[in-house]
Scaffold this motif. Structure first.
Motif, PDB file in Angstrom:
ATOM      1  N   LEU A  60     -52.642 -67.265 -80.947  1.00 35.33           N
ATOM      2  CA  LEU A  60     -52.791 -68.185 -79.747  1.00 35.33           C
ATOM      3  C   LEU A  60     -53.187 -69.618 -80.423  1.00 35.33           C
ATOM      4  O   LEU A  60     -53.904 -69.890 -81.238  1.00 35.33           O
ATOM      5  CB  LEU A  60     -54.244 -67.788 -79.114  1.00 35.33           C
ATOM      6  CG  LEU A  60     -54.639 -68.856 -77.975  1.00 35.33           C
ATOM      7  CD1 LEU A  60     -53.658 -69.078 -76.717  1.00 35.33           C
ATOM      8  CD2 LEU A  60     -56.043 -68.531 -77.503  1.00 35.33           C
TER       9      LEU A  60
ATOM     10  N   SER B 151     -53.543 -73.842 -79.856  1.00 33.36           N
ATOM     11  CA  SER B 151     -53.861 -75.054 -78.898  1.00 33.36           C
ATOM     12  C   SER B 151     -53.884 -76.536 -79.706  1.00 33.36           C
ATOM     13  O   SER B 151     -54.469 -76.313 -80.736  1.00 33.36           O
ATOM     14  CB  SER B 151     -55.053 -74.573 -78.373  1.00 33.36           C
ATOM     15  OG  SER B 151     -55.577 -75.744 -77.449  1.00 33.36           O
TER      16      SER B 151
ATOM     17  N   ARG C  82     -56.234 -70.517 -82.533  1.00 35.84           N
ATOM     18  CA  ARG C  82     -57.439 -70.117 -82.242  1.00 35.84           C
ATOM     19  C   ARG C  82     -58.032 -68.620 -82.093  1.00 35.84           C
ATOM     20  O   ARG C  82     -58.767 -68.353 -82.047  1.00 35.84           O
ATOM     21  CB  ARG C  82     -57.839 -70.862 -80.973  1.00 35.84           C
ATOM     22  CG  ARG C  82     -57.476 -72.270 -80.561  1.00 35.84           C
ATOM     23  CD  ARG C  82     -57.750 -72.717 -79.195  1.00 35.84           C
ATOM     24  NE  ARG C  82     -59.023 -72.139 -78.805  1.00 35.84           N
ATOM     25  CZ  ARG C  82     -59.089 -72.208 -77.265  1.00 35.84           C
ATOM     26  NH1 ARG C  82     -58.656 -72.651 -76.672  1.00 35.84           N
ATOM     27  NH2 ARG C  82     -60.388 -71.292 -76.960  1.00 35.84           N
TER      28      ARG C  82
ATOM     29  N   VAL D 295     -61.560 -64.035 -78.100  1.00 40.42           N
ATOM     30  CA  VAL D 295     -60.970 -64.949 -77.225  1.00 40.42           C
ATOM     31  C   VAL D 295     -61.818 -64.759 -75.940  1.00 40.42           C
ATOM     32  O   VAL D 295     -62.657 -64.006 -75.881  1.00 40.42           O
ATOM     33  CB  VAL D 295     -59.379 -64.379 -76.921  1.00 40.42           C
ATOM     34  CG1 VAL D 295     -58.764 -64.267 -78.064  1.00 40.42           C
ATOM     35  CG2 VAL D 295     -59.589 -62.817 -76.314  1.00 40.42           C
ATOM     36  N   THR D 296     -61.533 -65.828 -74.961  1.00 44.51           N
ATOM     37  CA  THR D 296     -62.418 -65.569 -73.676  1.00 44.51           C
ATOM     38  C   THR D 296     -61.899 -64.763 -72.910  1.00 44.51           C
ATOM     39  O   THR D 296     -60.676 -64.267 -72.928  1.00 44.51           O
ATOM     40  CB  THR D 296     -62.050 -67.092 -73.137  1.00 44.51           C
ATOM     41  OG1 THR D 296     -60.603 -67.389 -72.640  1.00 44.51           O
ATOM     42  CG2 THR D 296     -62.535 -68.285 -74.002  1.00 44.51           C
TER      43      THR D 296
ATOM     44  N   GLU E  36     -60.356 -65.067 -70.163  1.00 44.95           N
ATOM     45  CA  GLU E  36     -59.074 -65.430 -69.726  1.00 44.95           C
ATOM     46  C   GLU E  36     -57.930 -65.507 -70.459  1.00 44.95           C
ATOM     47  O   GLU E  36     -56.829 -65.313 -70.151  1.00 44.95           O
ATOM     48  CB  GLU E  36     -59.232 -67.063 -69.105  1.00 44.95           C
ATOM     49  CG  GLU E  36     -60.224 -67.342 -67.723  1.00 44.95           C
ATOM     50  CD  GLU E  36     -61.599 -67.209 -68.467  1.00 44.95           C
ATOM     51  OE1 GLU E  36     -62.713 -66.860 -67.293  1.00 44.95           O
ATOM     52  OE2 GLU E  36     -62.067 -67.163 -69.486  1.00 44.95           O
ATOM     53  N   GLU E  37     -58.279 -65.700 -71.797  1.00 49.89           N
ATOM     54  CA  GLU E  37     -57.296 -65.568 -72.796  1.00 49.89           C
ATOM     55  C   GLU E  37     -56.997 -64.212 -73.021  1.00 49.89           C
ATOM     56  O   GLU E  37     -55.785 -63.832 -73.206  1.00 49.89           O
ATOM     57  CB  GLU E  37     -58.047 -66.211 -73.986  1.00 49.89           C
ATOM     58  CG  GLU E  37     -57.837 -67.747 -74.004  1.00 49.89           C
ATOM     59  CD  GLU E  37     -58.548 -68.184 -75.259  1.00 49.89           C
ATOM     60  OE1 GLU E  37     -58.683 -69.528 -75.479  1.00 49.89           O
ATOM     61  OE2 GLU E  37     -59.396 -67.571 -75.825  1.00 49.89           O
TER      62      GLU E  37
ATOM     63  N   LEU F 265     -53.148 -62.494 -72.665  1.00 45.45           N
ATOM     64  CA  LEU F 265     -52.655 -61.750 -73.810  1.00 45.45           C
ATOM     65  C   LEU F 265     -52.142 -60.292 -73.213  1.00 45.45           C
ATOM     66  O   LEU F 265     -50.885 -59.796 -73.494  1.00 45.45           O
ATOM     67  CB  LEU F 265     -53.533 -61.698 -75.116  1.00 45.45           C
ATOM     68  CG  LEU F 265     -53.028 -60.461 -76.028  1.00 45.45           C
ATOM     69  CD1 LEU F 265     -51.691 -61.035 -76.646  1.00 45.45           C
ATOM     70  CD2 LEU F 265     -54.287 -60.341 -77.151  1.00 45.45           C
TER      71      LEU F 265
ATOM     72  N   THR G  76     -65.075 -59.573 -76.478  1.00 49.25           N
ATOM     73  CA  THR G  76     -63.784 -59.591 -76.511  1.00 49.25           C
ATOM     74  C   THR G  76     -63.018 -58.388 -76.321  1.00 49.25           C
ATOM     75  O   THR G  76     -61.911 -58.107 -75.378  1.00 49.25           O
ATOM     76  CB  THR G  76     -63.055 -60.152 -77.817  1.00 49.25           C
ATOM     77  OG1 THR G  76     -63.474 -61.634 -78.006  1.00 49.25           O
ATOM     78  CG2 THR G  76     -61.540 -60.067 -77.904  1.00 49.25           C
TER      79      THR G  76
END
Length: 280
Positions: A46, A48, A53, A69-70, A72-73, A77, A97
C-alpha cells in the motif's frame, strides 16, 4: 503483486514489529513456488504519496500475512484480492488488523473466519539472567546433534498444537531448517533445553522456538538458554531481538519478563473456511 526496495525499506523501518514479514519474505525469496511448482507467492504493498505504508504477502497455499492497516484499508485490500481471484487459508497480523481483514474477507469472499492463533510479541529491555542460574553452559548445535534436534522440534510442535508434525523427510521444508539452534547443557554435557534463532534481517533476530522437555521444566533451563541466545544475537550486532509467547500461558510470559523481556504488541490469526472452495 511484487515486492520492491521501497517495501524492504518500510519493513526495516520497524524491524521488531515487522519480524514475521522480514523473515517470511526472505524465506520466500529462497523457496519460490510450492512443491508442485503450480503456485507462486503473492506480494502486495500500500503506497501513499510515494511512500509504502503497509505490505502483505502470502506463501503458496498458506495464510496472508499483513502489516498494520486501518479497517478501511483492510476492506479495500480484501475487495482487491477477491476481484483478482486470489484466495487465502487465513490471515495473521496484529490483533486489530487481523480482525479487520477477517471481517472484510468474509464480506468479499464469503469465507468464515475462525480465530485460532494469539501471540504476544516481546523484546528485551535489560537482559537479566535467572536469579538462580542453573549450572551449565550454552552450546551451538552441530551436525552430530541433528537427531536430538529433530526429536525436540517434533515434541515442540506437538506441545503447541502446530501442524504438520516434523519428520526426518520433512525437515528441509520445515520452519526450523534455516534457524541456528543452541542447547543449554548441564556440566556433564547433557542437553536439557534449546532455543532457536532466525538469521538477522533488517537488524532483527527472532528467538524461536524455545523448548524444554516436560520432565526438565522449572529448573531455569529455558531462561538460561533464552538469555544466552539473546546475548549472542545482540553481540552479533542485532538492533532488535524479539520473541513471541502465547498470552494464555502465564508460565512462559512470566519467564520472559523475569529475564528482561517487555511486551511490545499483541498479534492474532484466523483460519478461513469456505462452503464451496478450498483456500489456496
Amino acid at each position: 503483486m511484487n515486492s520492491s526496495p521501497l517495501a524492504g525499506d518500510f519493513l526495516r523501518s520497524r524491524p521488531a514489529l515487522h519480524t514475521t514479514p522480514l523473515t517470511g519474505i526472505e524465506k520466500l525469496r529462497t523457496d519460490g513456488t510450492d512443491a508442485s511448482g503450480t503456485e507462486a507467492p503473492l506480494f502486495g504493498r500500500l503506497e501513499s504519496e510515494g511512500e509504502v505504508r503497509a505490505i502483505c504477502y502470502r506463501p503458496p497455499r498458506r495464510r496472508l500475512n499483513l502489516t498494520t492497516v486501518t479497517p478501511e484499508e483492510a476492506d479495500a485490500l480484501a475487495a482487491r484480492l477477491a476481484d483478482l481471484g486470489h484466495s487465502a487459508a487465513g490471515v495473521n497480523s496484529d490483533d486489530d488488523t487481523a480482525t479487520a481483514f477477517a471481517e472484510a474477507w468474509q464480506r468479499h469472499a464469503g469465507a468464515v473466519p475462525v480465530p485460532d492463533w494469539r501471540a504476544r510479541l516481546y523484546r528485551p529491555g535489560t537482559l537479566t539472567p535467572p536469579e538462580q542460574r542453573p549450572e551449565g553452559r550454552g552450546r551451538v548445535l552441530g551436525a552430530q546433534d541433528h537427531e536430538q534436534l529433530l526429536r525436540w522440534c517434533g515434541e515442540f510442535v506437538a506441545a503447541v498444537g502446530e501442524a504438520p508434525t516434523i519428520e526426518a523427510d520433512d525437515w528441509a521444508g520445515s520452519r526450523f531448517a534455516d534457524k541456528r539452534f543452541t542447547f543449554w547443557e548441564t556440566p556433564d554435557g547433557t542437553p536439557v533445553s534449546m532455543a532457536g534463532s532466525t538469521a538477522m534481517a533488517g537488524g532483527m533476530i527472532r528467538v524461536d522456538p524455545v523448548y524444554t522437555p516436560a520432565h526438565l521444566r522449572g529448573r531455569g533451563y529455558a531462561g538460561a538458554v533464552t538469555v544466552e541466545v539473546s546475548r549472542v544475537a545482540l553481540a552479533a550486532g542485532a538492533t532488535d531481538v524479539v520473541l513471541f509467547a502465547d498470552p494464555a500461558n502465564p508460565t512462559s510470559n512470566a519467564l520472559y519478563q523475569r529475564i528482561g523481556y517487555v511486551p511490545l504488541a499483541e498479534f492474532g490469526g484466523y483460519k478461513f473456511t469456505y462452503d464451496t472452495a478450498e483456500a489456496g
